[in-house]
Design an enzyme around this catalytic site. Sequence first.
Site, PDB file in Angstrom:
ATOM      1  N   LYS A 117      28.543  28.271  19.730  1.00  0.00           N
ATOM      2  CA  LYS A 117      29.755  27.483  19.492  1.00  0.00           C
ATOM      3  C   LYS A 117      29.962  27.245  17.990  1.00  0.00           C
ATOM      4  CE  LYS A 117      29.879  25.323  24.040  1.00  0.00           C
ATOM      5  NZ  LYS A 117      29.331  24.205  24.805  1.00  0.00           N
ATOM      6  N   LYS A 132      35.434  42.227  32.095  1.00  0.00           N
ATOM      7  CA  LYS A 132      35.264  41.048  32.949  1.00  0.00           C
ATOM      8  C   LYS A 132      36.436  40.086  32.730  1.00  0.00           C
ATOM      9  CE  LYS A 132      32.241  37.153  33.723  1.00  0.00           C
ATOM     10  NZ  LYS A 132      31.940  35.963  33.042  1.00  0.00           N
ATOM     11  N   LYS A 157      38.955  33.765  30.470  1.00  0.00           N
ATOM     12  CA  LYS A 157      40.048  33.190  29.675  1.00  0.00           C
ATOM     13  C   LYS A 157      39.864  33.490  28.184  1.00  0.00           C
ATOM     14  CE  LYS A 157      38.080  28.518  29.851  1.00  0.00           C
ATOM     15  NZ  LYS A 157      37.068  28.741  30.901  1.00  0.00           N
TER      16      LYS A 157
HETATM   17  P1  ADP Z   1      35.829  32.039  31.660  1.00  0.00           P
HETATM   18  O1  ADP Z   1      34.984  33.274  31.414  1.00  0.00           O
HETATM   19  O2  ADP Z   1      37.228  32.356  31.997  1.00  0.00           O
HETATM   20  O3  ADP Z   1      35.678  31.016  30.542  1.00  0.00           O
HETATM   21  P2  ADP Z   1      34.159  30.224  33.097  1.00  0.00           P
HETATM   22  O4  ADP Z   1      32.968  30.527  32.256  1.00  0.00           O
HETATM   23  O5  ADP Z   1      34.841  28.904  32.938  1.00  0.00           O
HETATM   24  O6  ADP Z   1      35.218  31.389  32.946  1.00  0.00           O
HETATM   25  O7  ADP Z   1      33.802  30.462  34.621  1.00  0.00           O
HETATM   26  C1  ADP Z   1      33.342  29.516  35.508  1.00  0.00           C
HETATM   27  C2  ADP Z   1      32.632  30.264  36.645  1.00  0.00           C
HETATM   28  O8  ADP Z   1      33.539  31.182  37.260  1.00  0.00           O
HETATM   29  C3  ADP Z   1      31.474  31.132  36.136  1.00  0.00           C
HETATM   30  O9  ADP Z   1      30.272  30.442  36.179  1.00  0.00           O
HETATM   31  C4  ADP Z   1      31.455  32.286  37.098  1.00  0.00           C
HETATM   32  O10 ADP Z   1      30.662  31.943  38.223  1.00  0.00           O
HETATM   33  C5  ADP Z   1      32.880  32.408  37.572  1.00  0.00           C
HETATM   34  N1  ADP Z   1      33.577  33.528  36.911  1.00  0.00           N
HETATM   35  C6  ADP Z   1      34.358  33.470  35.822  1.00  0.00           C
HETATM   36  N2  ADP Z   1      34.869  34.682  35.527  1.00  0.00           N
HETATM   37  C7  ADP Z   1      34.383  35.537  36.460  1.00  0.00           C
HETATM   38  C8  ADP Z   1      34.553  36.938  36.709  1.00  0.00           C
HETATM   39  N3  ADP Z   1      35.322  37.699  35.952  1.00  0.00           N
HETATM   40  N4  ADP Z   1      33.910  37.469  37.761  1.00  0.00           N
HETATM   41  C9  ADP Z   1      33.127  36.710  38.558  1.00  0.00           C
HETATM   42  N5  ADP Z   1      32.938  35.405  38.372  1.00  0.00           N
HETATM   43  C10 ADP Z   1      33.554  34.803  37.346  1.00  0.00           C
END
Ligand code: ADP
Length: 319
Positions: free
Chosen positions: A110, A189, A192
Amino acid sequence: MRILTGIQPSGNLHLGNYFGSIKAMLEAQDKEDMFIFIADYHAMTSVQDGTKLYENKLKAAAAFLALGIDENKCTFWLQSDVKEVLELYWILSQFTPMGLLERAHSFKDKIAKGLNANHGLFSYPVLMAADILLFEPKLVPVGKDQVQHLEITRDIALKFNNEFGEVFSLPEALTDEFLAVVVGTDGAKMSKSYNNTIDLFTEEKTLKKQISAIITDSTPLEEPKEWQTCNVFALAKLFLDEAGQNELKTRYGRGGEGYGHFKMYLNELVLEYFKEAREKFQKLVNDEKKLKEILEFGAEKASKIAKEKMQTIYAKIGL
Ligand code: ADP
Ligand code: TRP
């Protein structure tokens, strides 16, 4: 079995969040003792705009409830509604060696991304330890980036227990490494941070735009297409049973339809699957009173457990 998870209220939920994590939570709440909270204290480390944080946390609560989190089946609350967690955070800080936090990858990442190196960010894992240890879950489902925070939680608990006896039970991390990754519109993948998401509660117009942005190859309309390598197929598959998938494979193999058609089909699948949730979200997000009632109901249930646990801790440490 008690399972606890915290959700950072940041940004819009996307298909990756739903199929990678939320769907399993929905299934678990029927069978397990689920504890789910919106981590608004943690969100303060990245959002310092009060209006935005307020909006984000209510939106996150509305989203999870709209998708089917049921306050009667699980304990669902807002982290800041159960203040004991902050008290425990301070207590646990006395059992947290500096070196343990200095080694945290998430802190270092971070800072590298330009966040302020303040104490809140540095001590983030101690608050997370308090979230967990206060409720004594057996399992904590986390993404790979959070595994080290679980290790820190266990280290802090062990240090406290060494001093005072078996006060805290040690949680296990339940990682998502075996879960299939949901691809984003660019084939990487979905996340966001990569700007490649298909969002669950966005306006229909934006949803259509996100879906039409999915990258495909340039096979002409009349020719057969490969479903095996197609991002549209990979996403459509999430909504289809075997018969539905076979039907779509046949359409790909037959030719005569362009990627535009398949994207339109995916758009219909998303809207159909999330129809009820999207309607419920709109209703809830505009009904602050109802949302707060639900969150207070959850906070009451969580508070009861938290207060009881704190009694044991006070007795040990002399408060
Ligand atoms: P982002 O990558 O959008 O910031 P987060 O880290 O907030 O997403 O994701 C929260 C949870 O959602 C993760 O712990 C994971 O289990 C699931 N997740 C997020 N993106 C994916 C993805 N592309 N495929 C599978 N699971 C995902
Ligand atoms: N740090 C977690 C995340 O960013 C959110 C969180 C806060 C959490 N407290 C928790 C997750 C306790 C599990 C248990 O995703």
